[in-house]
Design a protein around this motif. Structure first.
Motif, PDB file in Angstrom:
ATOM      1  N   ARG A   1     -10.415 -26.510 -24.543  1.00  0.00           N
ATOM      2  CA  ARG A   1      -9.167 -26.119 -23.791  1.00  0.00           C
ATOM      3  C   ARG A   1      -8.455 -27.198 -22.747  1.00  0.00           C
ATOM      4  O   ARG A   1      -7.191 -27.158 -22.359  1.00  0.00           O
ATOM      5  N   ARG A   2      -9.422 -28.166 -22.459  1.00  0.00           N
ATOM      6  CA  ARG A   2      -8.779 -29.164 -21.252  1.00  0.00           C
ATOM      7  C   ARG A   2      -8.887 -30.481 -21.840  1.00  0.00           C
ATOM      8  O   ARG A   2      -8.717 -31.424 -20.964  1.00  0.00           O
ATOM      9  N   LEU A   3      -8.837 -30.747 -23.026  1.00  0.00           N
ATOM     10  CA  LEU A   3      -8.899 -32.193 -23.662  1.00  0.00           C
ATOM     11  C   LEU A   3      -7.470 -32.487 -23.559  1.00  0.00           C
ATOM     12  O   LEU A   3      -7.330 -33.808 -23.290  1.00  0.00           O
TER      13      LEU A   3
ATOM     14  N   ARG B   1     -12.674 -33.245 -14.473  1.00  0.00           N
ATOM     15  CA  ARG B   1     -13.348 -31.774 -14.627  1.00  0.00           C
ATOM     16  C   ARG B   1     -12.965 -31.313 -16.124  1.00  0.00           C
ATOM     17  O   ARG B   1     -12.247 -30.454 -16.110  1.00  0.00           O
ATOM     18  N   LEU B   2     -13.528 -31.670 -17.076  1.00  0.00           N
ATOM     19  CA  LEU B   2     -13.327 -31.233 -18.533  1.00  0.00           C
ATOM     20  C   LEU B   2     -14.381 -30.508 -18.967  1.00  0.00           C
ATOM     21  O   LEU B   2     -14.395 -30.173 -20.074  1.00  0.00           O
ATOM     22  N   PHE B   3     -15.288 -29.959 -18.200  1.00  0.00           N
ATOM     23  CA  PHE B   3     -16.481 -29.382 -18.529  1.00  0.00           C
ATOM     24  C   PHE B   3     -16.612 -27.950 -17.901  1.00  0.00           C
ATOM     25  O   PHE B   3     -15.898 -27.758 -17.041  1.00  0.00           O
ATOM     26  N   ARG B   4     -17.430 -27.282 -18.765  1.00  0.00           N
ATOM     27  CA  ARG B   4     -17.673 -25.793 -18.279  1.00  0.00           C
ATOM     28  C   ARG B   4     -19.192 -25.680 -18.489  1.00  0.00           C
ATOM     29  O   ARG B   4     -19.842 -26.069 -19.066  1.00  0.00           O
TER      30      ARG B   4
ATOM     31  N   TRP C   1     -18.136 -17.997 -18.319  1.00  0.00           N
ATOM     32  CA  TRP C   1     -18.171 -19.419 -18.153  1.00  0.00           C
ATOM     33  C   TRP C   1     -17.540 -19.729 -16.765  1.00  0.00           C
ATOM     34  O   TRP C   1     -16.578 -19.248 -16.407  1.00  0.00           O
ATOM     35  N   ASP C   2     -18.032 -20.929 -16.145  1.00  0.00           N
ATOM     36  CA  ASP C   2     -17.361 -21.377 -14.793  1.00  0.00           C
ATOM     37  C   ASP C   2     -16.623 -22.826 -15.484  1.00  0.00           C
ATOM     38  O   ASP C   2     -17.250 -23.584 -16.039  1.00  0.00           O
ATOM     39  N   ASP C   3     -15.262 -22.975 -15.094  1.00  0.00           N
ATOM     40  CA  ASP C   3     -14.515 -23.832 -15.577  1.00  0.00           C
ATOM     41  C   ASP C   3     -14.403 -25.151 -14.655  1.00  0.00           C
ATOM     42  O   ASP C   3     -14.741 -24.753 -13.332  1.00  0.00           O
ATOM     43  N   GLY C   4     -14.032 -26.236 -14.942  1.00  0.00           N
ATOM     44  CA  GLY C   4     -13.434 -27.228 -13.953  1.00  0.00           C
ATOM     45  C   GLY C   4     -14.815 -28.003 -13.525  1.00  0.00           C
ATOM     46  O   GLY C   4     -14.639 -28.383 -12.260  1.00  0.00           O
TER      47      GLY C   4
END
Length: 525
Positions: A333-335, A346-349, A321-324
């Motif tokens: 993990r970014r919630l 930038r909360l999606f991957r 996966w590519d994050d951010g």
């Protein structure tokens, strides 16, 4: 190019199955198949060979094929069709136009595809200068005016001047029937009466244009054949004539008597062997050197072949996966960042993919006596392809099939000792050969592939069981793409089995086996 055409076939077959409501329809090289039967092209505009390899050229053709299967009842069509071959050609065409006029109104894209397909065909026909002949102009006028009448549309203004004299000549003879086509298009039987009248009139005029008006019965088939060859260069085959020579094939009487259950009298003498074990080491070396010389002389473009195969079998594979990202899948993990910083977006991957080859190709070589003369070129081919597939990242195996004896061997002797019971099924000793395992490196398999040159390997062939064996091996593989390439003359031959059952016993079993495995997802070529 090959991958693109395969994609077009897949999309076309899917749309045909959905629109025709038939689950057993497939497309291969833009030819429609229902089960094991190739369906003929019933009108010239359904054969879009003027624009090969484009989805746009095939959309209307696929929709037309599907509508014909959905709206035309074959038994009723046969009862109303004229017996004259030339009139039958025109009648088939008119029935296709009727079915296309019944395209669902809630799917306007289908009507647009059909209109575009017919216009493309008309343009190609006119550019070919066929409208400068009397026969060509007659058929061109018939096609454009009939479709315009059925669809309640105007004739394309680009062709009005071309067809107007012929339309005026035809109107007194078939004008009433033309009007009936639109009126009765939802009733196949009543529509067929008008279509038959038009077909017979057009057939008479075509014969007169060809100079054979006084020999109607004798020359109808000849004129029809000439029209298909000369006036329909886009592969029109309304009577289902094949463009290729094929082995004689028929259904087995014995199999039908036993509910299509293929029988084997005994498997006690069947064997599966490494081909290299049947050839002395010194002879294997000699065969290998001979094969290497022939391959070197042929100058095979190995690197180009490997690149082509790599492009053909390459597909996407997950690679993490590519994050951010600001769009995509929510990253749990970014919630917490959303609470700490409400402006954070930038909360999606997104899933990362990479091109990879995940395929296995199995070559099944017919080692019957009729193939002995072709052993060397076949060995060269599978050797080069195995090496190219390995360079492309795909696995490959090379298999062969023959019998351990001529005319039945010990299996036939056992049957004779048992009192010759009726319908014994297959009577011979099968010998399945492994020239190269799928997990074996090409360099290590070179002597085994060269063993194919040994002349006394070639005896008789039971193709159906060999295809079943090769497909079972493929089914046990983990690769996502599985292809079986059968190198055979297509004519199973085992004298003992044919005499004890019937001449088509092995042939029908082969066809049934191929159909069963293709439905299971193995591509058999």
């Amino acid at each position: 190019m090959a991958r693109g055409q395969e994609r077009i076939d897949e999309l076309g077959a899917a749309s045909i199955r959905a629109l025709a409501r038939r689950r057993d329809c497939t497309l291969h090289e833009r030819r429609l198949w229902q089960g094991r039967c190739a369906l003929p092209v019933s009108a010239p505009h359904l054969a879009p060979f003027d624009e090969p390899g484009t989805l746009a050229a095939f959309r209307g053709a696929a929709d037309g094929m599907a509508l014909r299967m959905r709206h035309s009842r074959p038994a009723l069509h046969e009862r109303g069709a004229p017996t004259d071959p030339l009139a039958r050609t025109v009648f088939e065409w008119l029935e296709q136009l009727r079915c296309e006029s019944l395209a669902p109104r809630e799917l306007p894209g289908i009507a647009r595809n059909l209109r575009d397909r017919h216009q493309r065909w008309a343009e190609a026909f006119h550019r070919s200068l066929l409208t400068e002949t009397e026969q060509g102009l007659l058929l061109f006028t018939l096609a454009l005016v009939s479709r315009a009448r059925i669809e309640a549309e105007e004739v394309d203004e680009r062709f009005e001047g071309v067809i107007e004299p012929m339309r005026m000549a035809l109107a007194p003879c078939i004008g009433h029937a033309w009007a009936g086509l639109r009126r009765e298009r939802s009733d196949q039987a009543r529509y067929g009466v008008h279509a038959c009248a038009i077909a017979e009139e057009i057939a008479d005029r075509l014969r007169q244009a060809g100079g054979t008006a006084d020999t109607r019965t004798l020359h109808s088939a000849d004129v029809a054949r000439c029209l298909r060859q000369a006036l329909f260069p886009l592969a029109f085959d309304a009577d289902g004539e094949s463009r290729f020579l094929q082995p004689v094939s028929a259904d087995s009487r014995v199999l039908s008597e036993v509910d299509d259950v293929y029988r084997i009298f005994t498997t006690a003498y069947d064997e599966e062997l490494e081909a290299a074990t049947l050839v002395r080491a010194a002879l294997r070396q000699e065969y290998r050197e001979r094969l290497d010389r022939r391959i070197a002389q042929a100058h095979w473009p190995l690197q180009r072949l490997a690149r082509t195969l790599h492009a053909l079998f390459t597909g996407p594979a997950r690679d993490g996966w590519d994050d951010g990202h600001e769009a995509g899948h929510i990253d749990g993990r970014r919630l917490a960042q959303l609470i700490a910083s409400p402006a954070e977006r930038r909360l999606f991957r997104n899933e990362r993919q990479r091109p990879t080859v995940d395929a296995v190709v199995s070559f099944l070589v017919d080692c019957s006596g009729s193939m002995k003369a072709h052993a060397e070129p076949i060995a060269m081919m599978v050797d080069v392809f195995s090496r190219a597939l390995e360079q492309a990242g795909a696995a490959s195996e090379v298999l062969g099939f023959t019998t351990a004896a001529w005319n039945g061997g010990r299996a036939l002797a056992d049957w004779q000792r048992a009192g010759r019971p009726r319908h014994p099924g297959r009577l011979n000793e099968l010998r399945h050969l492994v020239f190269k395992e799928a997990d074996t490196h090409w360099r290590r398999a070179r002597p085994g592939i060269a063993s194919m040159l040994k002349p006394d390997l070639f005896r008789e062939g039971v193709d159906g069981e060999a295809v079943d064996w090769a497909c079972r091996r493929l089914a046990g593989r983990v690769e996502s793409q599985k292809v079986l390439v059968v190198v055979s003359d297509g004519s199973p031959m085992d004298r003992a089995t044919g005499l004890a059952n019937d001449a088509h016993y092995l042939d029908q079993h082969l066809r049934d086996t191929v159909a069963r495995w293709e439905c299971a997802g193995v591509k058999v070529l």
